[in-house]
Scaffold this active site. Structure first.
Site, PDB file in Angstrom:
ATOM      1  N   LYS A  46      -4.787   3.161   5.564  1.00  0.00           N
ATOM      2  CA  LYS A  46      -4.703   2.652   4.187  1.00  0.00           C
ATOM      3  C   LYS A  46      -3.313   2.814   3.569  1.00  0.00           C
ATOM      4  O   LYS A  46      -2.866   1.985   2.786  1.00  0.00           O
ATOM      5  CB  LYS A  46      -5.738   3.355   3.298  1.00  0.00           C
ATOM      6  CG  LYS A  46      -7.191   3.070   3.659  1.00  0.00           C
ATOM      7  CD  LYS A  46      -7.581   1.651   3.338  1.00  0.00           C
ATOM      8  CE  LYS A  46      -9.069   1.394   3.526  1.00  0.00           C
ATOM      9  NZ  LYS A  46      -9.426  -0.010   3.302  1.00  0.00           N
ATOM     10  N   GLU A  79      -9.762   0.368  -6.163  1.00  0.00           N
ATOM     11  CA  GLU A  79     -11.174   0.623  -5.894  1.00  0.00           C
ATOM     12  C   GLU A  79     -11.230   1.401  -4.584  1.00  0.00           C
ATOM     13  O   GLU A  79     -10.316   1.303  -3.770  1.00  0.00           O
ATOM     14  CB  GLU A  79     -11.943  -0.695  -5.770  1.00  0.00           C
ATOM     15  CG  GLU A  79     -11.898  -1.385  -4.408  1.00  0.00           C
ATOM     16  CD  GLU A  79     -10.500  -1.761  -3.906  1.00  0.00           C
ATOM     17  OE1 GLU A  79     -10.264  -1.620  -2.682  1.00  0.00           O
ATOM     18  OE2 GLU A  79      -9.656  -2.166  -4.715  1.00  0.00           O
ATOM     19  N   SER A 102      -8.788   3.987  13.191  1.00  0.00           N
ATOM     20  CA  SER A 102      -8.247   3.717  11.857  1.00  0.00           C
ATOM     21  C   SER A 102      -8.155   4.923  10.939  1.00  0.00           C
ATOM     22  O   SER A 102      -7.411   4.916   9.970  1.00  0.00           O
ATOM     23  CB  SER A 102      -9.073   2.623  11.175  1.00  0.00           C
ATOM     24  OG  SER A 102     -10.442   3.006  11.136  1.00  0.00           O
TER      25      SER A 102
END
Length: 395
Positions: free
Chosen positions: A85, A107, A374
């Protein structure tokens, strides 16, 4: 409507009139930034010196031996803040600063994007507000605390299913009111254009590195590239540099939850129909009347009733195969990685790993699979503990 905003029939800008100018300004600023050498230089500087890139493409020797094919893991879990991210957040917050914004909102579902945004906001001295569903706040209390430590305000959302979809609704509402000084940092490859393109460009670094690394290690491209899919940011980043390599099979892995047949799942590609949500047209889980249905997954990060529009396009063109993995299959794969490689993965990433094991059954020892790991699993230990104790996490 802007034709470049579409991927086939998917994408677009389905937002209120008041946001059209905001999106137009954002699109212009983004296109200028990615052509500006000084912006790219800044972005690459922070990825290297702050995030810790490049991260390894790790040959999982014991997994490869057990499953009979070469398995490589792209270690996004080793990034600062523990997931992919941050790649996108650094890019978007640098863009926000360039546009003169002083506040950011975001969010979050699993909390990783919230933590990454709070981190970036602290680094670049910006006010930060993160919208998160009540259900996810309970599932991801560690990440909530991290966001607060980093100076962010976490806003609890109690409407609807109190998960990622509802948190996104609230973030968009706030943005519509405060766009003048506020930048909305979207964490996945979703939303109105140019967000799906921006997220892809800022996550492209994953496949850029992985492609170069696999060529150095094996002298050829992999047979398959695999990544988990919620909204689809790590997967679009992992696929980006391989899309034009037709000999490389691309596989996106969604959450089948308790099983597709039970209705408790998050597989928009398996049973979804085209519809509009969060400013985009894509595949969505909906009932016969077109109402968006609740998604279900043991993983907060895949618990989303849609998918990014470019993924919908890649599915319809046949370039990417989308499959789904149940909670049970994913948790079994998670424990396997812990025990065989000493790596605790995020529950999201474990979905991709479970499918890698299935693929390996049909491959030989000379085949190569590259998987995007990830995120790391620190945030999920409570969920894993409850699962292993046999508690019902699926209310």
């Amino acid at each position: 409507m802007n034709s470049k905003a579409y991927y086939g029939e998917f994408g677009g800008q389905y937002v209120s009139e008041s946001l059209m100018n905001t999106l137009s300004e954002l699109d212009k600023a983004f296109e200028e930034a990615i052509r500006d050498e000084s912006f790219i230089k800044d972005y690459e500087y922070y990825l290297k010196e702050y995030v810790g890139r490049e991260n390894p493409l790790y040959f999982a020797e014991r997994l490869s031996e057990k499953y009979g094919t070469k398995i490589y893991l792209k270690r996004e879990d080793l990034n600062h803040t523990g997931a992919h991210k941050i790649n996108n957040v650094i890019g978007q917050i640098l863009l926000a600063k360039r546009m003169g914004k002083t506040k950011v909102i975001a969010e979050t579902g699993a909390g990783q994007h919230g933590v990454a945004t709070a981190t970036g906001a602290a680094l670049f001295n910006m006010k930060c507000k993160v919208y998160m569903g009540k259900e996810d706040i309970e599932r991801q209390s560690l990440n909530v605390f991290r966001m607060k430590m980093l100076g962010a305000e976490v806003v609890e959302v109690t409407t609807g299913s109190a998960t990622l979809k509802d948190a996104t609704n609230e973030a968009i509402r706030t943005w519509a009111k405060e766009a003048e000084d506020t930048f909305y940092v979207i964490g996945s490859a979703v939303g109105p254009y140019p967000y799906p393109k921006m997220v892809k460009e800022f996550q492209r670094v994953i496949s850029k590195e992985a492609k170069r690394q696999i060529l150095e290690k094996e002298g050829r491209l992999p047979d398959a590239v695999v990544a988990c899919c919620g909204g689809g940011s790590n997967s679009i980043g992992m696929f980006a540099e391989f899309i034009d390599d037709s000999e490389v099979k691309l596989v996106g892995v969604e959450a089948a939850g308790l099983g597709i047949e039970t209705g408790k799942h998050a597989s928009a590609m398996a049973l979804g129909e085209p519809g509009v949500l969060h400013g985009m047209r894509s595949y969505l889980l909906q009932d016969n009347d077109g109402n968006v249905q609740l998604a279900h997954s043991i993983s907060a990060g895949l618990d989303y009733p849609g998918i990014g529009p470019e993924h919908a396009y890649l599915r319809d063109t046949g370039r990417v195969e989308y499959v789904s993995i149940t909670d049970r299959e994913c948790m079994d794969a998670l424990m396997e990685l812990c025990k065989l490689e000493g790596i605790i993965p995020a529950i999201e990433s474990a979905h991709a790993l479970a499918y890698v094991f299935k693929m390996a059954e049909k491959m030989t020892k000379d085949n190569i699979i590259v998987m995007c790991l990830s995120g790391r699993g620190d945030k999920d230990v409570h969920t894993v503990a409850a699962y292993l104790e046999g508690k019902d996490m699926n209310k």
